[in-house]
Write a protein that holds these residues in place. Structure first.
Motif, PDB file in Angstrom:
ATOM      1  N   ALA A   1       0.666   9.102   5.920  1.00 21.21           N
ATOM      2  CA  ALA A   1       0.046   7.849   5.469  1.00 21.21           C
ATOM      3  C   ALA A   1      -1.462   7.884   5.677  1.00 21.21           C
ATOM      4  CB  ALA A   1       0.663   6.664   6.203  1.00 21.21           C
ATOM      5  N   VAL A   2      -1.886   8.422   6.809  1.00 18.68           N
ATOM      6  CA  VAL A   2      -3.324   8.532   7.073  1.00 18.68           C
ATOM      7  C   VAL A   2      -3.972   9.479   6.079  1.00 18.68           C
ATOM      8  CG1 VAL A   2      -5.014   9.384   8.749  1.00 18.68           C
ATOM      9  CG2 VAL A   2      -3.166   7.893   9.493  1.00 18.68           C
ATOM     10  N   ALA A   3      -3.299  10.592   5.799  1.00 20.77           N
ATOM     11  CA  ALA A   3      -3.842  11.548   4.821  1.00 20.77           C
ATOM     12  C   ALA A   3      -3.942  10.905   3.443  1.00 20.77           C
ATOM     13  CB  ALA A   3      -2.964  12.797   4.769  1.00 20.77           C
TER      14      ALA A   3
ATOM     15  N   ALA B   1      17.320   3.118   5.894  1.00 17.27           N
ATOM     16  CA  ALA B   1      17.074   3.451   7.303  1.00 17.27           C
ATOM     17  C   ALA B   1      16.345   4.782   7.420  1.00 17.27           C
ATOM     18  CB  ALA B   1      18.398   3.504   8.071  1.00 17.27           C
ATOM     19  N   ARG B   2      16.714   5.742   6.612  1.00 14.01           N
ATOM     20  CA  ARG B   2      16.027   7.041   6.641  1.00 14.01           C
ATOM     21  C   ARG B   2      14.566   6.897   6.229  1.00 14.01           C
ATOM     22  NH1 ARG B   2      20.491  11.104   3.921  1.00 14.01           N
ATOM     23  NH2 ARG B   2      21.912  11.107   5.696  1.00 14.01           N
ATOM     24  N   ARG B   3      14.316   6.137   5.158  1.00 16.34           N
ATOM     25  CA  ARG B   3      12.921   5.929   4.717  1.00 16.34           C
ATOM     26  C   ARG B   3      12.105   5.239   5.800  1.00 16.34           C
ATOM     27  NH1 ARG B   3      14.554   3.151   0.180  1.00 16.34           N
ATOM     28  NH2 ARG B   3      15.603   4.639  -1.124  1.00 16.34           N
ATOM     29  N   ARG B   4      12.688   4.215   6.410  1.00 17.42           N
ATOM     30  CA  ARG B   4      11.997   3.477   7.465  1.00 17.42           C
ATOM     31  C   ARG B   4      11.714   4.398   8.655  1.00 17.42           C
ATOM     32  NH1 ARG B   4      15.004  -0.618   7.175  1.00 17.42           N
ATOM     33  NH2 ARG B   4      16.609   0.075   8.604  1.00 17.42           N
ATOM     34  N   ARG B   5      12.701   5.218   9.044  1.00 14.84           N
ATOM     35  CA  ARG B   5      12.513   6.136  10.165  1.00 14.84           C
ATOM     36  C   ARG B   5      11.440   7.183   9.839  1.00 14.84           C
ATOM     37  NH1 ARG B   5      17.626   8.781  11.019  1.00 14.84           N
ATOM     38  NH2 ARG B   5      16.804  10.445   9.728  1.00 14.84           N
ATOM     39  N   ARG B   6      11.435   7.664   8.587  1.00 14.36           N
ATOM     40  CA  ARG B   6      10.444   8.647   8.170  1.00 14.36           C
ATOM     41  C   ARG B   6       9.039   8.044   8.214  1.00 14.36           C
ATOM     42  NH1 ARG B   6      11.443   9.832   2.608  1.00 14.36           N
ATOM     43  NH2 ARG B   6      13.549  10.236   3.317  1.00 14.36           N
ATOM     44  N   ARG B   7       8.879   6.804   7.745  1.00 16.12           N
ATOM     45  CA  ARG B   7       7.567   6.147   7.768  1.00 16.12           C
ATOM     46  C   ARG B   7       7.076   5.930   9.187  1.00 16.12           C
ATOM     47  NH1 ARG B   7       9.448   2.290   3.751  1.00 16.12           N
ATOM     48  NH2 ARG B   7       9.861   0.980   5.530  1.00 16.12           N
ATOM     49  N   ARG B   8       7.979   5.618  10.089  1.00 19.62           N
ATOM     50  CA  ARG B   8       7.587   5.298  11.458  1.00 19.62           C
ATOM     51  C   ARG B   8       7.392   6.539  12.332  1.00 19.62           C
ATOM     52  NH1 ARG B   8      11.471   0.089  12.715  1.00 19.62           N
ATOM     53  NH2 ARG B   8      10.451  -1.295  11.240  1.00 19.62           N
ATOM     54  N   SER B   9       7.851   7.675  11.864  1.00 18.26           N
ATOM     55  CA  SER B   9       7.711   8.883  12.668  1.00 18.26           C
ATOM     56  C   SER B   9       6.251   9.322  12.691  1.00 18.26           C
ATOM     57  CB  SER B   9       8.588  10.006  12.107  1.00 18.26           C
ATOM     58  OG  SER B   9       8.055  10.458  10.873  1.00 18.26           O
ATOM     59  N   LEU B  10       5.946  10.247  13.602  1.00 22.43           N
ATOM     60  CA  LEU B  10       4.590  10.757  13.726  1.00 22.43           C
ATOM     61  C   LEU B  10       4.156  11.457  12.442  1.00 22.43           C
ATOM     62  CD1 LEU B  10       2.187  11.093  15.577  1.00 22.43           C
ATOM     63  CD2 LEU B  10       3.207  13.215  16.422  1.00 22.43           C
ATOM     64  N   ARG B  11       5.064  12.207  11.867  1.00 24.50           N
ATOM     65  CA  ARG B  11       4.757  12.912  10.618  1.00 24.50           C
ATOM     66  C   ARG B  11       4.499  11.921   9.479  1.00 24.50           C
ATOM     67  NH1 ARG B  11       8.399  17.566   7.714  1.00 24.50           N
ATOM     68  NH2 ARG B  11       6.975  17.921   5.983  1.00 24.50           N
TER      69      ARG B  11
END
Length: 140
Positions: free
Chosen positions: A61-63, A46-56
């Protein structure tokens, strides 16, 4: 002989009770570890998923995508190919289902309806060219 059996019984029974207590304790600890481990794994996911979905996470991911364009292109190609394969398989399955339904309907059709529909198809295929010729003659 009876005294010897009583002596053996007095020595064995406490050890059996102790072994049973140890087995129960080990089982309880095992279940506890499994429950705690499952909760920990679910929390980490859940933490990994929340981290991926956050703005940061999205910015990271874009970087990463900008830093490694070849890797990003390969991932995108794989994702598109997977979607195309899934779509193809779904369409094939739908077509198979429709064909099965049509075949079932034809098998259930009464004999007189089969004969009438076959006769109508034959008549239509022969009559259509004749009608077209007559319409062409009238149009002239």
């Amino acid at each position: 002989m009876g005294e010897r059996i009583l002596d053996v019984k007095q020595q064995v029974v406490p050890r059996l009770r102790q072994a049973r207590r140890i087995a129960i304790t080990v089982t309880a600890v095992g279940v506890g570890v499994m429950v705690v481990g499952t909760v920990a794994v679910a929390t980490m996911a859940a933490r990994r998923r929340r981290r991926r979905r956050s703005l940061r996470g999205r910015a990271e991911a874009v970087a990463q995508a900008a830093a490694h364009p070849e890797k990003t292109a390969k991932k995108a190609e794989a994702a598109v190919e997977k979607m195309a394969d899934d779509t193809r398989e779904r369409i094939k399955a739908e077509l198979r289902d429709e064909l099965k339904k049509e075949l079932d309907l034809q098998d259930r059709e009464p004999m007189r309806e089969k004969i009438v529909s076959t006769a109508l198809k034959t008549a239509a295929t022969t009559a259509i060219p004749i009608i077209i010729r007559q319409l062409e003659k009238r149009a002239r």
